[in-house]
Design an enzyme around this catalytic site. Structure first.
Site, PDB file in Angstrom:
ATOM      1  N   ALA A  12       0.826  -1.222   0.000  1.00 62.90           N
ATOM      2  CA  ALA A  12       0.000   0.000   0.000  1.00 62.90           C
ATOM      3  C   ALA A  12       0.855   1.265   0.000  1.00 62.90           C
ATOM      4  CB  ALA A  12      -0.951  -0.026   1.198  1.00 62.90           C
ATOM      5  N   ARG A  32       3.773  10.515 -10.970  1.00 60.44           N
ATOM      6  CA  ARG A  32       2.737  11.391 -11.512  1.00 60.44           C
ATOM      7  C   ARG A  32       3.193  12.847 -11.467  1.00 60.44           C
ATOM      8  NH1 ARG A  32      -1.563   8.831  -8.927  1.00 60.44           N
ATOM      9  NH2 ARG A  32      -1.258  10.197  -7.156  1.00 60.44           N
ATOM     10  N   CYS A  62      -7.578  -5.417   2.847  1.00 58.80           N
ATOM     11  CA  CYS A  62      -8.828  -5.201   3.585  1.00 58.80           C
ATOM     12  C   CYS A  62      -9.972  -6.044   3.039  1.00 58.80           C
ATOM     13  CB  CYS A  62      -9.263  -3.742   3.511  1.00 58.80           C
ATOM     14  SG  CYS A  62      -8.043  -2.599   4.118  1.00 58.80           S
TER      15      CYS A  62
END
Lengths: 457, 457
Positions: free
Chosen positions: A11, A22, A43
C-alpha cells in the site's frame, strides 16, 4: 536524475512511487518487494474468504479491471517494480541498498538519493506447541486467504477456531460463518474488540454474536494445539476445543529489522519506526510509511501503533509529495474503525472511556439508543451510541456506535469533528443533511450530545 | 413566575417550549397555534403522499407511538398548547399578545415576560388565472397532503403537473410517480434544483428523471389554469398540458406580519425576521426561530432565507436554552440538503460554483465520478462529486454529489468540514472509517480533493 528506492510493494510503497511518477515523471523509481505479489487489497481478504468476492485477483485489479502486477506498474506507471527482491542492508553513508534476488540468490547494490521504508508489519505467531501444524493460518497475506478458501471449497473444514477477537478475528468469524463453518472465537482478554470498545459495548457485541451462532469465549488462554499433521484441537486454559481450521488473529508487529540495523530511531512505546510530520525518519533522506511506522493519535497526542490500509495509502501520498520537493504533513490518526458482523455495524473513533480514564482525562459520557431515521419512516435502523467528552473544555474525545442502522456515517461525522478538535456543541450544531428517507443526524447522537451539554452547563 | 408565550406550534415553537419546561419546570409556557394541528413532521409528507407511510398521524406521533397533540403536550410536557388561537397583535410596551379564538371568535390578552415568534412560512400562491380551481395544492400543511392522497386513493388523478423543480417539487414528482400517476414538472428557470445545483449537475438529474418517466420542462412559464370546477389543464408560455392534479411548489415566504406590525427589524435582503446569534429579535424580550427568520450562511457570511425543519428544531433548542438564562448561540447554516429521486441520491452543502462566482470568490472546481466502495466489493454504488474550493486560502466552499451510491454520508462529512472552515487538505486528511463492505471515503471525493490540491500547489 533523482533516484528513489522504495522497500515494500503493497500500500504505502506503491502509492508513494505512483505519486512521485505522476508529479515528477523524470524521477527514477525502483520498488523492491520481497514477496511475489504486490498491491493487493488486504482489507478485502475476509470478503474473499467469505465467498463474497469471487477470486483473490479481484483484490489486485484496478477499477478498470487491469491486474496491478509488475508489468502494469512498469508499463502504465513507469515504475520499476521488482518482486522477490529482499533488501538485506541499508548503507546510509554510501546511500545504497543491498538486494538479494530470491529467485537467483544473487546480491546487487542499488544507489538512492531518497529511500522509502514501507516494510509493513507481520502477524504475531505465538510459540504455542503445535503452532506449526497444518491449517493454522493468520489472515495477513493473500497466500493465507487462498489457502483458507481452497480448503473450504474442498470441504476440508467443519469447525473453525479463531484466536483473537479484534478486527481481523471478528471479520473472519463472520466470513467463516457465511461459509457454513461452526465458528468459535477465543480471546485472552475479558471482552471482544479489546482495542476498540468499552466493556459494556463489547458485551452487546458478544451477545449478538452468540445469538447468531458464533461461540465467544473470553478470558481464556490458548495453551497448545493437538493434531496429526493437521490441527485437530486447541487446548485452552479451560478446555479442549476440536477444530480443523485455526485462524491466528492475535495482532501484528511492525517490520523494523532493516531500520534498526541502519540505526534509525524507533518509537519508545510502540517499537515502530519513528517519523516526523513529513514522514521522515531520523535520517532525512529516508522516509517511512504504512504499517511499519508509528502514528500520532490526534485526540490524545500519544504515539500509537495503528496499522491500517487507509492510513498506509495516505502515508504513501504524503511521502510522494515530499519526495517531489513539497512540504506535505501527515498530522495523525483517530483510530477510526468500522466493522460489520452479520447485520450489526460496529464503529469507533477517538478514545473509548477506558482510554480516556487511562490517560487521566476528566470526562463525561452519555449512552443513547434510538432509531437512525425519523421513526415514521419504514424500517428505521437501530443504533446505540456512547459518547465520551472532555469535561474541562467540552472537546469530544470519542464515540462508539453499534446497531443495524447506519453506523459508518455517524462515525465519519464524529471523526471529522475530532479532526478539528471540535466540541460537543459542534456535534449538535453542524448543518448535516436532514431529510427522509435518509438516516438522520437529528437523532440519538444529538440526544447524547444534548445530555452531555446539560451535564456540563 | 417566568411567563413565556410562544406563537406557532410546529417545529421551532414546540421545541423551544419543551426545552424550557425540561430545564426550568417552574416556567409557565403557553403555545398559541392558529391551525388545528401541531407538531407534525412536515418533511415526511411526500412519503405519506407516496404511500410509504400509511397515515398522516404517523407523522404526528412520538417514537413511542403517542400522538403529539394538545393533550400530550399538556399532560406529558406540561405545556399549555392552544390550537385555533391566532395572535392578532403584539403590544411590546405592555408585554402582552392579543389572541383570537378562532372557534369562538373571542379575543383575549395574554401577558409575557418573553415572547417567541415561530410563525413559520407560507407557500407562494401566484395570482395566475384559475389558481383557485379544485385539485391545485401546495404541499405545506398536512391538509394538503391528506387531500392529495385521498384523491389518489379515490382514483381521481391520472396526470399530475408539478410547478417548480426545487426540493418539494422533485420529492413530489417521485411520490406521485410511485403512486402511478403520469408526472410532468414545469420549472420557470433553465434547470431543475435551481437553488441546489450547478447547471451541469442539474442536467444529469433531468436526464435521469426523463429516462425514468418523469417529464421535465425547464425555462417554461405557467400562465393560467383551465377547468370546470376542478383543474383540467395548465397553459404555459409554450403549450397546454392536461392535468387533473397540480402541485404548486414555487417556494415560500416568511410569515412576518406580526413582527412587522410590532416594529421588529426584518432582514434587508431576505425579508425574514432579523435575529442575533442568540436568536433575539431587535426587541431583546422577543426571540424568533424556524421558517420565519433569516439565517447566516456559514461559508459566505451572507444572510439567507433557508427554511428547513432541521434548522427550525435547532432554533427551538437554542431559544429554549436562552429562555432559561443560558447564553446559547446559533452560528448559522450551510444550506445542506439531500434528496432522493427514485434510485438517485442528490446532495449539496455549502456553495455551488454559480454562488461562488456571484459572490466574487477566486475558486477552483473538480468533478470526479467513481464508485463509493472498493470496486472489488459486490454492487458498488456510483457517485459524481463536484467540489468547489477557494483558490486563495484552500478553504472548501461547497460540494454537490449525485449517484446511486451513498451520497448522504459524504455530504455530512463535507458539511462537518465546512462547519470548521476546513480546507481541501483536511478533506483528504481526516481519518474516516475505511473498511469494506462500507462505502469508502478513499474515493472520488478524495480524488477530487487531490486534483484541486495539485492545481493549487
Amino acid at each position: 536524475m533523482q533516484k528513489i528506492v522504495v522497500i515494500g510493494g503493497v500500500a504505502a510503497g506503491l502509492t508513494a512511487a505512483a505519486k512521485v511518477k505522476r508529479d515528477n515523471p523524470a524521477a527514477q523509481v525502483v520498488v523492491l518487494e520481497k514477496g511475489s505479489l504486490i498491491s493487493y487489497g488486504a482489507c478485502g481478504m475476509p470478503f474473499y474468504v467469505a465467498g463474497e468476492i469471487p477470486a483473490m485477483t479481484n483484490l489486485m485489479m484496478t477499477a478498470q479491471g487491469k491486474l496491478r502486477d509488475q508489468a502494469y506498474f512498469r508499463q502504465d506507471k513507469h515504475i520499476d517494480v521488482r518482486t522477490r527482491s529482499m533488501v538485506t542492508h541499508i548503507d546510509r553513508v554510501q546511500k545504497t541498498v543491498e538486494v538479494k534476488n530470491l529467485a537467483t540468490a544473487e546480491y546487487s547494490r542499488i544507489p538512492y538519493d531518497q529511500l522509502v521504508l514501507a516494510t509493513g508489519a507481520t502477524p504475531f505467531k505465538p510459540a504455542w506447541p503445535g503452532v506449526e501444524l497444518a491449517n493454522i493460518h493468520p489472515l495477513w497475506h493473500p497466500d493465507d486467504a487462498v489457502a483458507i478458501r481452497t480448503g473450504i471449497e474442498q470441504g476440508l473444514f467443519k469447525r473453525a477456531l479463531i484466536i483473537g477477537a479484534g478486527l481481523i478475528g471478528m471479520e473472519m468469524a463472520e466470513a467463516l460463518q457465511r461459509q457454513k463453518l461452526e465458528v468459535t472465537v477465543v480471546e485472552m482478554r475479558e471482552q471482544v474488540f479489546p482495542a476498540l470498545l468499552d466493556s459494556e459495548c463489547a458485551a452487546a457485541v458478544s451477545q449478538y454474536a452468540s445469538y447468531n451462532g458464533i461461540t465467544i469465549l473470553t478470558g481464556e488462554k490458548v495453551e497448545r494445539f493437538t493434531g496429526n499433521g493437521a490441527v485437530q484441537a486447541v487446548v485452552t486454559s479451560q478446555r479442549t476445543l476440536p477444530a480443523d481450521l485455526v485462524i491466528l488473529a492475535v495482532g501484528a508487529g511492525p517490520n523494523v529489522e532493516l531500520a534498526r540495523a541502519a540505526g534509525l530511531a524507533l518509537g519508545d512505546g510502540t517499537g515502530a519506526i519513528a517519523v516526523n510530520e513529513y514522514l521522515q525518519t531520523s535520517d532525512p533522506a529516508i522516509y517511512a510509511g504504512g504499517d511499519c511506522v508509528e502514528n500520532t493519535n490526534l485526540v490524545s497526542g500519544q504515539k500509537v501503533f495503528a496499522p491500517m490500509g487507509s492510513t498506509a495509502n495516505k502515508h504513501g501520498r504524503v511521502i510522494g509529495g515530499n519526495l517531489c520537493g513539497r512540504k506535505v504533513k501527515f498530522r495523525g490518526v483517530l483510530n477510526t474503525a468500522v466493522v460489520r458482523l452479520m447485520d450489526l455495524n460496529i464503529g469507533k473513533t477517538g478514545l473509548t472511556e477506558r482510554e480516556a480514564k487511562q490517560l487521566g482525562y476528566d470526562y463525561v459520557t452519555a449512552t443513547v439508543s434510538g432509531h437512525d431515521k425519523p421513526h415514521y419512516m419504514p424500517q428505521p435502523g437501530r443504533l446505540t451510541s456512547k459518547l465520551v467528552v472532555n469535561a474541562q473544555n467540552r472537546q469530544v474525545l470519542g464515540v462508539q456506535i453499534l446497531g443495524d442502522g447506519q453506523v459508518d456515517k455517524r462515525i465519519d461525522v464524529i471523526a471529522s469533528v475530532l479532526n478539528f478538535a471540535g466540541t460537543v456543541d459542534d456535534l449538535f450544531d453542524i448543518d448535516l443533511a436532514y431529510a427522509p428517507p435518509y438516516s438522520s443526524p437529528i437523532d440519538h447522537v444529538a440526544v447524547a450530545a444534548n445530555m452531555i451539554m446539560n451535564k456540563l452547563k
